[in-house]
Design an enzyme around this catalytic site. Structure first.
Site, PDB file in Angstrom:
ATOM      1  N   ASP A   1      -1.370  -1.122   5.918  1.00  0.00           N
ATOM      2  CA  ASP A   1      -1.597  -0.497   7.227  1.00  0.00           C
ATOM      3  C   ASP A   1      -3.042  -0.644   7.675  1.00  0.00           C
ATOM      4  O   ASP A   1      -3.390  -0.178   8.756  1.00  0.00           O
ATOM      5  CB  ASP A   1      -1.232   0.982   7.183  1.00  0.00           C
ATOM      6  CG  ASP A   1      -2.200   1.798   6.334  1.00  0.00           C
ATOM      7  OD1 ASP A   1      -2.408   1.433   5.143  1.00  0.00           O
ATOM      8  OD2 ASP A   1      -2.783   2.776   6.845  1.00  0.00           O
TER       9      ASP A   1
ATOM     10  N   ASP B   1       0.855  -1.178   0.000  1.00  0.00           N
ATOM     11  CA  ASP B   1       0.000   0.000   0.000  1.00  0.00           C
ATOM     12  C   ASP B   1       0.898   1.237   0.000  1.00  0.00           C
ATOM     13  O   ASP B   1       2.092   1.153   0.322  1.00  0.00           O
ATOM     14  CB  ASP B   1      -0.905  -0.028   1.237  1.00  0.00           C
ATOM     15  CG  ASP B   1      -1.955   1.060   1.211  1.00  0.00           C
ATOM     16  OD1 ASP B   1      -2.478   1.364   0.117  1.00  0.00           O
ATOM     17  OD2 ASP B   1      -2.247   1.644   2.273  1.00  0.00           O
TER      18      ASP B   1
ATOM     19  N   ASP C   1      -0.229   5.027   1.025  1.00  0.00           N
ATOM     20  CA  ASP C   1      -0.462   5.887   2.185  1.00  0.00           C
ATOM     21  C   ASP C   1      -0.506   5.055   3.463  1.00  0.00           C
ATOM     22  O   ASP C   1      -1.236   4.070   3.558  1.00  0.00           O
ATOM     23  CB  ASP C   1      -1.780   6.659   2.019  1.00  0.00           C
ATOM     24  CG  ASP C   1      -1.699   7.688   0.901  1.00  0.00           C
ATOM     25  OD1 ASP C   1      -0.909   8.630   1.030  1.00  0.00           O
ATOM     26  OD2 ASP C   1      -2.398   7.520  -0.109  1.00  0.00           O
TER      27      ASP C   1
END
Length: 280
Positions: A216, A20, A22
């Site tokens: 995240d 990922d 961000d």
């Protein structure tokens, strides 16, 4: 500290990486510690990788420029967005089809490159992507087209997104509005649909058994990676905090404070151990 749940695979078995963007590589346009080193490690060791994002606003060129501004060098060909995954999916479903699009350059460019005609006249699909300028007129048009028989597609299910003033409605929230008006649920291509990961695997000619996903968010990155059969690694530099873990009925294979710790684990394994001393 690293926690491993599946003993049959480790980070040293991995040949391809999905990550990922961000919350893993960048946070508020600042590179997260260890991200540059991780990217360099992958390049130096000829490991295939893709940076994934559910954000369909930007083209790969836009995202490359954003990452460069934060100090991270990621080529356009190593970026895979929900818009690109959506365009690829629709191209397999109805090549050269017609779409009515609510979205921005990332979405319209991906569909154009896939050979779609963008129109509000008898489209095959209504495609809802991320935009900062949702209009009541466009939403009303989408509702009427879906009522008229167009299939409803959304790039991602995220209900809110960040802004400097606070959260703002995102694709999932607008999709819920359209669904309530039409009684039609969209088919969502982006995370947590593992289809986005499978299209990413195809993009870099990777196999699930030797590919890992770094994320995240437990509810998108990790669950989709798990369902796609990948080794999953959660980092605590984004949405999911360590104290949130008990709220989920599933676990990642690995957990790290940040990508810097994952890089350290990889670098440690890359160092050849010393040969044992000969017995006297």
């Amino acid at each position: 500290m690293t926690t491993s749940i599946r003993g049959t695979r480790t980070v040293h078995d991995i040949k391809c990486w999905l990550t990922d963007m961000d919350g893993v590589l960048v946070h508020e346009n600042q590179a997260i510690k260890g991200a540059a080193e991780m990217l360099s490690y992958w390049r130096d060791n000829n490991l295939r990788f893709l940076v994934l994002t559910n954000n369909s606003i930007y083209t790969p060129r836009d995202l490359r420029a954003r990452l460069l501004a934060s100090g991270l060098d990621v080529p356009e060909e190593n970026i895979w967005t929900s818009a690109m995954a959506t365009a690829e999916f629709l191209a397999r479903q109805r090549p050269g089809g017609r779409t009515f699009v609510i979205g921005e350059a990332g979405m319209t460019t991906a569909l154009h490159d896939a050979g779609f005609i963008m129109t509000d006249q008898n489209p095959d699909y209504v495609v809802l992507g991320e935009t900062r300028t949702y209009s009541f007129e466009a939403i009303t048009k989408a509702i009427r087209l879906i009522e008229g028989g167009a299939k409803f597609i959304a790039t991602n299910p995220d209900a809110t997104g960040p802004s400097t003033e606070g959260i703002m409605p995102a694709t999932g929230a607008i999709a819920a509005l359209i669904s309530r008006a039409t009684n039609r649920e969209p088919y969502v291509v982006g995370k947590p649909n593992p289809m986005m990961f499978r299209s990413a695997l195809n993009r870099i000619d990777a196999h699930s058994e030797t590919t890992a996903m770094i994320g995240d968010r437990m509810d998108t990155d990790i669950v989709a990676g798990m369902e796609a059969g990948l080794l999953t690694a959660l980092v605590y530099t984004g949405i999911t905090a360590r104290e949130d873990m008990d709220t989920f009925p599933f676990r990642p294979d690995l957990q790290f404070p940040s990508v810097a710790n994952l890089h350290a684990e990889l670098a440690k394994g890359a160092t050849a151990p010393e040969a044992p001393a000969a017995k006297k």
